[in-house]
Write a protein that holds these residues in place. Sequence first.
Motif, short mmCIF file in Angstrom:
data_model
loop_
_atom_site.label_atom_id
_atom_site.label_comp_id
_atom_site.label_asym_id
_atom_site.label_seq_id
_atom_site.Cartn_x
_atom_site.Cartn_y
_atom_site.Cartn_z
N GLU A 316 12.95 53.71 -6.01
CA GLU A 316 11.77 53.93 -5.18
C GLU A 316 10.72 54.75 -5.92
OE1 GLU A 316 14.27 54.20 -0.96
OE2 GLU A 316 13.73 56.02 -2.05
N ILE A 317 11.17 55.82 -6.56
CA ILE A 317 10.23 56.69 -7.26
C ILE A 317 9.54 55.95 -8.40
CG2 ILE A 317 10.04 58.76 -8.71
CD1 ILE A 317 12.28 60.00 -7.03
N LYS A 318 10.30 55.17 -9.15
CA LYS A 318 9.72 54.43 -10.26
C LYS A 318 8.66 53.45 -9.79
CE LYS A 318 10.97 51.58 -14.26
NZ LYS A 318 12.06 50.91 -15.00
N ALA A 319 8.96 52.71 -8.70
CA ALA A 319 7.99 51.74 -8.17
C ALA A 319 6.74 52.44 -7.69
CB ALA A 319 8.63 50.94 -7.05
N THR A 320 6.91 53.54 -6.96
CA THR A 320 5.75 54.27 -6.45
C THR A 320 4.96 54.90 -7.59
OG1 THR A 320 6.91 54.76 -4.38
CG2 THR A 320 5.01 56.13 -4.91
N PHE A 321 5.66 55.37 -8.61
CA PHE A 321 4.96 56.02 -9.72
C PHE A 321 4.08 55.05 -10.48
CE2 PHE A 321 4.56 58.60 -13.59
CZ PHE A 321 4.16 59.78 -13.00
N GLU A 322 4.51 53.80 -10.57
CA GLU A 322 3.65 52.79 -11.19
C GLU A 322 2.36 52.63 -10.37
OE1 GLU A 322 4.09 51.27 -14.15
OE2 GLU A 322 5.77 52.66 -14.30
N SER A 323 2.49 52.68 -9.05
CA SER A 323 1.31 52.60 -8.18
C SER A 323 0.42 53.82 -8.36
CB SER A 323 1.75 52.51 -6.72
OG SER A 323 2.61 51.43 -6.51
N VAL A 324 1.04 54.97 -8.53
CA VAL A 324 0.30 56.22 -8.73
C VAL A 324 -0.57 56.13 -9.97
CG1 VAL A 324 0.60 58.63 -9.43
CG2 VAL A 324 1.89 57.73 -7.50
N LYS A 325 -0.02 55.58 -11.04
CA LYS A 325 -0.78 55.47 -12.29
C LYS A 325 -1.98 54.54 -12.13
CE LYS A 325 3.13 54.88 -14.75
NZ LYS A 325 4.07 54.71 -15.88
#
Length: 437
Positions: A316-325
């Motif tokens: 979940e964190i990895k997927a969201t972090f891609e969105s954050v970038k």
Amino acid sequence: MKIHFIGIGGIGISGLAQYMHHHGHTISGSDISDTLIVQKLKKLGMEITIPHNASAIHDQDLIIHSAIIRPDNPEIVVAKEKNIPVIARREALIEILKNQKVYSVAGAHGKSTTTAILASIMEGSAVIGAESKQFGSNVRYNDTNNIMIFEADESDGSFLNSNPYCAIVINAEPEHMEYYDYNYDLFYDSYKQFIKMAKHRVLNGEDPFLATLKDEIEATWLYPSKDIKNIEYILIHDEPHTRFEFKEYGTFEVWGFGKHIALDAALAILAAHESMPIDEIRQKLLNFKGIKKRFDIIGKSKYSVIIDDYGHHPTEIKATFESVKEYAQLKGFNNITAIWQPHKYSRTIDNLEEFVKCFEGVQELIILPVWSAGEAKRDIDFEKLFKKYNPTFADRVQRSNTTLKVIKDKKELKELDNGLIISFGAGDITYQMRGLK
């Protein structure tokens, strides 16, 4: 009927309590603390006892308790003495959902978002494991039809009791394996049983386990890498949106950023398309405004954006972090700060290697103490494991308008007021980020 819910402050059981309240039943409940969820339920007129107490049980017709409530809970003891039926939430689902046409959404990640998107598209009641910003609750009641859009939980096997008319499965990644005694055959067989119960099925054909069912289960299959094309990330009124082309159906826009958001929306589109025309679905999809604690933009200034996210598993964190970038780039921010509150010692230890990887690209990482969720403390050498990030270790963060103060030993270590600042965790970090604790 008078129904009493023990552990009523939990997001799942509070949803059932609200649904039964709207259905005309008299609802009472109890919990260990007076949370925001409990306060909302009180405003609906529910009598709620804090903390658990035998006096809460009097003339109720039925007691429903959450999965974590022990048999020696004083309310359960008194209820049994009074011969009041006592059942767990998972057992209650059988009766509550038995006459409903249930669109049941399951998966390790993306359940709440997919359920909320589907609830934005389709008319009907909804019970979601998070608050939809569209209707300001995790529950919507609709008495004009028998459609129920329901977030089904595999963590205690209760999705098997959700009476699925349509089973929507986003993924079947092993999670909550303690419930399944770390027996992977039992875990996957539960998913297979859930899917086979439904008349209509919408499945992610690129999930490793679900892909093995193609020859034995008839379903509407989604192949994200082929079916979802030309993904774009755009800002509409400064809010994040993902635009994508889907199969032969044309272009869609949905609130949020990321390939995972497009995937969740695509599954919802396919589920709704069984009974709705595509053009209506395309328009209704714009009603979705996100869900609370999922890429939840809770503060903005000229120089910063503060986001709260519930992600507590590395996937979940990895997927969201891609969105954050992507969001930081569109906003013109060069600095990304992540604040992580690990959730449960067992989950952190089971996924340590992936947790170390999932913050790649962050400029600053702040690690808070593990939110134990009742587990006994275990030793984890965060300093050594996360050394490459040069993390800051703190006790908590404190919100002040659009600034976050990082606190250690009751002293302020630093202020965060620049760039994109995002928190990850399923503990009390959401209250810290919102200035509520």
